[in-house]
Design a protein around this motif. Structure first.
Motif, PDB file in Angstrom:
ATOM      1  N   GLN A 167       0.823  -1.189   0.000  1.00  0.00           N
ATOM      2  CA  GLN A 167       0.000   0.000   0.000  1.00  0.00           C
ATOM      3  C   GLN A 167       0.861   1.243   0.000  1.00  0.00           C
ATOM      4  O   GLN A 167       1.642   1.488   0.919  1.00  0.00           O
ATOM      5  N   THR A 170      -0.743   6.502  -3.065  1.00  0.00           N
ATOM      6  CA  THR A 170      -1.789   6.703  -4.074  1.00  0.00           C
ATOM      7  C   THR A 170      -2.441   5.405  -4.538  1.00  0.00           C
ATOM      8  O   THR A 170      -3.187   5.405  -5.506  1.00  0.00           O
ATOM      9  N   GLY A 171      -2.160   4.298  -3.867  1.00  0.00           N
ATOM     10  CA  GLY A 171      -2.766   3.029  -4.255  1.00  0.00           C
ATOM     11  C   GLY A 171      -1.878   1.849  -3.926  1.00  0.00           C
ATOM     12  O   GLY A 171      -0.912   1.969  -3.167  1.00  0.00           O
ATOM     13  N   THR A 172      -2.202   0.706  -4.522  1.00  0.00           N
ATOM     14  CA  THR A 172      -1.447  -0.518  -4.305  1.00  0.00           C
ATOM     15  C   THR A 172      -0.321  -0.613  -5.326  1.00  0.00           C
ATOM     16  O   THR A 172      -0.560  -0.493  -6.528  1.00  0.00           O
ATOM     17  N   LEU A 205      -6.480   3.465 -14.767  1.00  0.00           N
ATOM     18  CA  LEU A 205      -6.595   2.274 -13.908  1.00  0.00           C
ATOM     19  C   LEU A 205      -5.252   1.863 -13.329  1.00  0.00           C
ATOM     20  O   LEU A 205      -5.206   1.139 -12.328  1.00  0.00           O
ATOM     21  N   CYS A 214       1.425   1.275 -10.056  1.00  0.00           N
ATOM     22  CA  CYS A 214       0.492   1.606  -8.979  1.00  0.00           C
ATOM     23  C   CYS A 214      -0.933   1.397  -9.477  1.00  0.00           C
ATOM     24  O   CYS A 214      -1.290   1.858 -10.569  1.00  0.00           O
ATOM     25  N   PRO A 216      -4.455   2.515  -8.463  1.00  0.00           N
ATOM     26  CA  PRO A 216      -5.144   3.425  -7.544  1.00  0.00           C
ATOM     27  C   PRO A 216      -6.376   2.809  -6.881  1.00  0.00           C
ATOM     28  O   PRO A 216      -6.658   3.067  -5.712  1.00  0.00           O
ATOM     29  N   ASP A 217      -7.117   1.997  -7.636  1.00  0.00           N
ATOM     30  CA  ASP A 217      -8.364   1.430  -7.131  1.00  0.00           C
ATOM     31  C   ASP A 217      -8.461  -0.026  -7.600  1.00  0.00           C
ATOM     32  O   ASP A 217      -8.771  -0.296  -8.760  1.00  0.00           O
ATOM     33  N   LEU A 218      -8.190  -0.956  -6.684  1.00  0.00           N
ATOM     34  CA  LEU A 218      -8.230  -2.373  -7.042  1.00  0.00           C
ATOM     35  C   LEU A 218      -9.619  -2.791  -7.512  1.00  0.00           C
ATOM     36  O   LEU A 218      -9.762  -3.582  -8.445  1.00  0.00           O
ATOM     37  N   SER A 219     -10.660  -2.260  -6.870  1.00  0.00           N
ATOM     38  CA  SER A 219     -12.027  -2.661  -7.228  1.00  0.00           C
ATOM     39  C   SER A 219     -12.390  -2.204  -8.638  1.00  0.00           C
ATOM     40  O   SER A 219     -13.117  -2.897  -9.361  1.00  0.00           O
ATOM     41  N   ALA A 220     -11.883  -1.047  -9.056  1.00  0.00           N
ATOM     42  CA  ALA A 220     -12.161  -0.567 -10.413  1.00  0.00           C
ATOM     43  C   ALA A 220     -11.517  -1.477 -11.443  1.00  0.00           C
ATOM     44  O   ALA A 220     -12.114  -1.782 -12.493  1.00  0.00           O
ATOM     45  N   LYS A 223     -13.545  -4.718 -11.559  1.00  0.00           N
ATOM     46  CA  LYS A 223     -14.819  -4.587 -12.266  1.00  0.00           C
ATOM     47  C   LYS A 223     -14.643  -4.633 -13.783  1.00  0.00           C
ATOM     48  O   LYS A 223     -15.551  -5.019 -14.510  1.00  0.00           O
TER      49      LYS A 223
END
Length: 237
Positions: A167, A170-172, A205, A214, A216-220, A223
């Protein structure tokens, strides 16, 4: 002087929660070595005399298909272990292990590792959890093998994030591996991987620099899998 490796070993996922005295006994014969990038650590059909823990760096687990093409089965980093299957089965190694970066690896004799599993039930639970996670990852990758290329590259990134993501602000963050490694993991041509990564970056993404990717949003990114239009490419294979 205290061995500087031991504090790291106590925090490694496999050893977490185990009694300190038990861990110290298991690591009595621990040997650490530093390896350069692209060095073979283990070869298929070697005898399994040791179990290995990654202290720093990254390695890939590879084999070859019937056509002789290299297939990357996994990429693992700090805190992970490998070589446990040959130690448990007392059979020859089934894969090669090669460093991707300068890497520090600790090794313990197989008999010490197996003794730990016999004497400390939680160690067996930890190993079972590790194997179950790896099996779930492989099953998911197999299910997506016929998906469009964007889904397959996205899943490969999520696979790496699940195993080795850190982590950041700004993200993973995951290592920015050579595209040939992502190609082997995803089962796509390297040129296709390069184009898909560029598309994902334009969509926001992923973000890339020289050393890391990086998310930023794993869920995005999750999806997007299965919801994209197939990425047609004659090199897609």
């Amino acid at each position: 002087m205290e061995d500087p490796i031991n504090p790291w070993m106590f925090s490694a996922p496999f050893f977490q929660g185990l009694p300190e005295a038990v861990v110290e006994l298991a690591l009595t014969h621990l040997v650490t070595r530093t390896h350069p990038a692209n060095q073979v650590i283990l070869l298929e059909n070697d005898w399994g005399g040791s179990v290995y823990f990654i202290v720093e760096g990254w390695v890939k687990i590879r084999t070859y298909n019937l056509e002789g093409k290299e297939v990357t089965l996994n990429i693992i980093g700090k805190g992970e272990l490998f070589g446990e299957m040959a130690a448990l089965d007392e059979v020859l190694r089934s894969t090669d292990v090669i460093t991707l970066t300068p890497t520090v690896i600790g090794s313990v004799p197989s008999q010490d590792f197996v003794k730990l599993l016999y004497t400390e039930p939680l160690a067996g639970v930890r190993l079972s959890q590790l194997m179950a996670r790896r099996l779930r990852q492989v099953n998911r990758r197999l299910r997506l093998r016929e998906s469009d290329s964007q889904s397959r590259v996205a899943d490969t990134l999520l696979f790496l994030a699940d195993g080795q993501g850190k982590q950041g602000q700004t993200g993973t963050e995951i290592p920015n591996l050579p595209h040939r490694e992502l190609s082997s993991l995803s089962g796509l041509a390297r040129e296709t991987v390069t184009r898909v990564l560029t598309k994902l970056e334009k969509k926001g993404l992923i973000k890339r620099d020289q050393d890391s990717i990086c998310i930023p949003d794993l869920s995005a990114l999750e999806k997007m899998i299965g919801s994209t239009t197939p990425f047609m490419d004659s090199n897609n294979k």
